[in-house]
Scaffold this active site. Structure first.
Site, PDB file in Angstrom:
ATOM      1  N   HIS A  13       0.835  -1.218   0.000  1.00 11.46           N
ATOM      2  CA  HIS A  13       0.000   0.000   0.000  1.00 11.46           C
ATOM      3  C   HIS A  13       0.869   1.268   0.000  1.00 11.46           C
ATOM      4  O   HIS A  13       0.571   2.236   0.694  1.00 11.46           O
ATOM      5  CB  HIS A  13      -1.001  -0.014   1.165  1.00 11.46           C
ATOM      6  CG  HIS A  13      -0.403  -0.119   2.541  1.00 11.46           C
ATOM      7  ND1 HIS A  13      -1.016  -0.811   3.563  1.00 11.46           N
ATOM      8  CD2 HIS A  13       0.722   0.410   3.087  1.00 11.46           C
ATOM      9  CE1 HIS A  13      -0.293  -0.713   4.668  1.00 11.46           C
ATOM     10  NE2 HIS A  13       0.763   0.031   4.401  1.00 11.46           N
ATOM     11  N   HIS A  60      -1.474   4.834   9.805  1.00 13.14           N
ATOM     12  CA  HIS A  60      -0.165   5.494   9.884  1.00 13.14           C
ATOM     13  C   HIS A  60      -0.305   6.809  10.638  1.00 13.14           C
ATOM     14  O   HIS A  60      -0.073   7.884  10.107  1.00 13.14           O
ATOM     15  CB  HIS A  60       0.398   5.728   8.484  1.00 13.14           C
ATOM     16  CG  HIS A  60       0.553   4.481   7.670  1.00 13.14           C
ATOM     17  ND1 HIS A  60      -0.510   3.875   7.033  1.00 13.14           N
ATOM     18  CD2 HIS A  60       1.640   3.717   7.390  1.00 13.14           C
ATOM     19  CE1 HIS A  60      -0.079   2.788   6.394  1.00 13.14           C
ATOM     20  NE2 HIS A  60       1.218   2.671   6.595  1.00 13.14           N
ATOM     21  N   HIS A 194      10.734  -3.565   3.244  1.00 10.44           N
ATOM     22  CA  HIS A 194      11.124  -2.157   3.163  1.00 10.44           C
ATOM     23  C   HIS A 194      11.477  -1.622   4.544  1.00 10.44           C
ATOM     24  O   HIS A 194      10.980  -2.100   5.561  1.00 10.44           O
ATOM     25  CB  HIS A 194      10.058  -1.294   2.494  1.00 10.44           C
ATOM     26  CG  HIS A 194       8.733  -1.161   3.202  1.00 10.44           C
ATOM     27  ND1 HIS A 194       7.918  -2.220   3.505  1.00 10.44           N
ATOM     28  CD2 HIS A 194       8.063  -0.052   3.627  1.00 10.44           C
ATOM     29  CE1 HIS A 194       6.812  -1.785   4.071  1.00 10.44           C
ATOM     30  NE2 HIS A 194       6.872  -0.468   4.172  1.00 10.44           N
ATOM     31  N   GLU A 241       4.721  -5.520   8.408  1.00 11.00           N
ATOM     32  CA  GLU A 241       3.365  -5.344   7.874  1.00 11.00           C
ATOM     33  C   GLU A 241       2.846  -6.610   7.195  1.00 11.00           C
ATOM     34  O   GLU A 241       1.634  -6.804   7.081  1.00 11.00           O
ATOM     35  CB  GLU A 241       3.336  -4.182   6.868  1.00 11.00           C
ATOM     36  CG  GLU A 241       3.527  -2.815   7.485  1.00 11.00           C
ATOM     37  CD  GLU A 241       3.522  -1.700   6.447  1.00 11.00           C
ATOM     38  OE1 GLU A 241       3.489  -0.529   6.854  1.00 11.00           O
ATOM     39  OE2 GLU A 241       3.550  -1.995   5.230  1.00 11.00           O
TER      40      GLU A 241
END
Length: 280
Positions: A13, A60, A194, A241
């Protein structure tokens, strides 16, 4: 007559994907390969025509902050607005919820011994809206109702992979106990490898990502046993995630058919991964 889960979608995302779409850059040479990887999925979901999508994502610091950190939170509102993440809300439609199914899920999951936080007002950020954009494009309104399910993967400790897989299984039981003829697709979002900060910023681990995709499809119980530290070590601080994909996988059959797979490096500083799975 009952609701049923017809498939699962897993996707990164990346916020820059949303920015590329919103600013008309989807056809730029850098971004074109990313969006090309979703064309088959857009056709798939247009053919399936789900009534409801349950989107598993992480907030977030838009709806939640260090003042309030639910491990699992389910949105039960009629509408969820795109969040302002510092540069204005994304120019995408408001998200229409499905309060009846959402409240049913909350009740069933809590009685199934999952401590769900019930959220009756929540803005949704790129964690939820970017996956919708990737699958549905840029419509004037989203073509289905959406139930947001937020998972804490920001503040230690996040839930284990096993807990996420079992939550998915509980979601399936709850959906199938809902007495309305609904077609439901479950999204697992986030990842892949990441890291956004520190000496390892920009880390991408193709080998880990590929092995994760293989095991998620063929051996979800094995993947659920992988500890947090392996994700952090091998996939970067934000690689955790990926446990959210296990919620989606748990909602499907033990055996699934892989309808589509896509993997691309890079999109921003992230590896983009994507799966469409159907019950075998």
């Amino acid at each position: 007559m009952m609701a049923r889960i017809i498939g699962g979608v897993a996707t990164s995302h990346v916020p820059a994907i949303g920015a590329a779409l919103d600013n008309g850059k989807a056809d730029d040479p850098y971004w074109r390969p990313v969006f090309a990887g979703y064309e088959a999925s857009k056709r798939w979901i247009a053919e399936q025509k789900p009534d409801v999508c349950i989107v598993v994502f992480n907030d977030h610091a838009s709806a939640f902050s260090l003042e309030l950190i639910p491990t699992f939170a389910i949105g039960c509102a009629d509408t969820f607005e795109p969040a302002d993440e510092g540069w204005g809300p994304r120019p995408v439609p408001s998200v229409s919820g499905h309060p009846e199914l959402a409240w049913h899920l909350a009740e069933q999951l809590i009685l199934d011994e999952f401590d769900m936080t019930i959220v009756n007002r929540m803005d949704v950020d790129h964690g939820l809206t970017v996956p919708l954009s990737l699958l549905f494009g840029q419509p004037s309104e989203w073509p289905c109702r959406v139930i947001p399910l937020a998972v804490n993967v920001v503040q230690y400790p996040p839930p284990t992979g096993r807990r996420c897989l079992n939550l998915g299984r509980a979601i399936r039981r709850a959906v199938e106990a809902f007495p309305e003829d609904l077609k439901v697709v479950v999204f697992g979002t986030g990842g892949m490898s990441h890291q956004l900060q520190g000496p390892r910023a920009g880390l991408i681990n193709r080998d880990f990502d590929t092995a994760f995709l293989d095991r998620l499809v063929a051996d979800p119980d094995g993947q659920a046993a992988v500890p947090h530290i392996d994700y952090v070590r091998e996939a970067g601080s934000e690689g955790i995630e990926l446990v959210m994909w296990l919620v989606m996988r748990g909602a499907l059959d033990a055996r699934v058919r892989e309808a589509h797979r896509f993997y691309h490096v890079p999109a921003s500083n992230t590896a983009v991964g994507h799966l469409v799975l159907e019950n075998a």
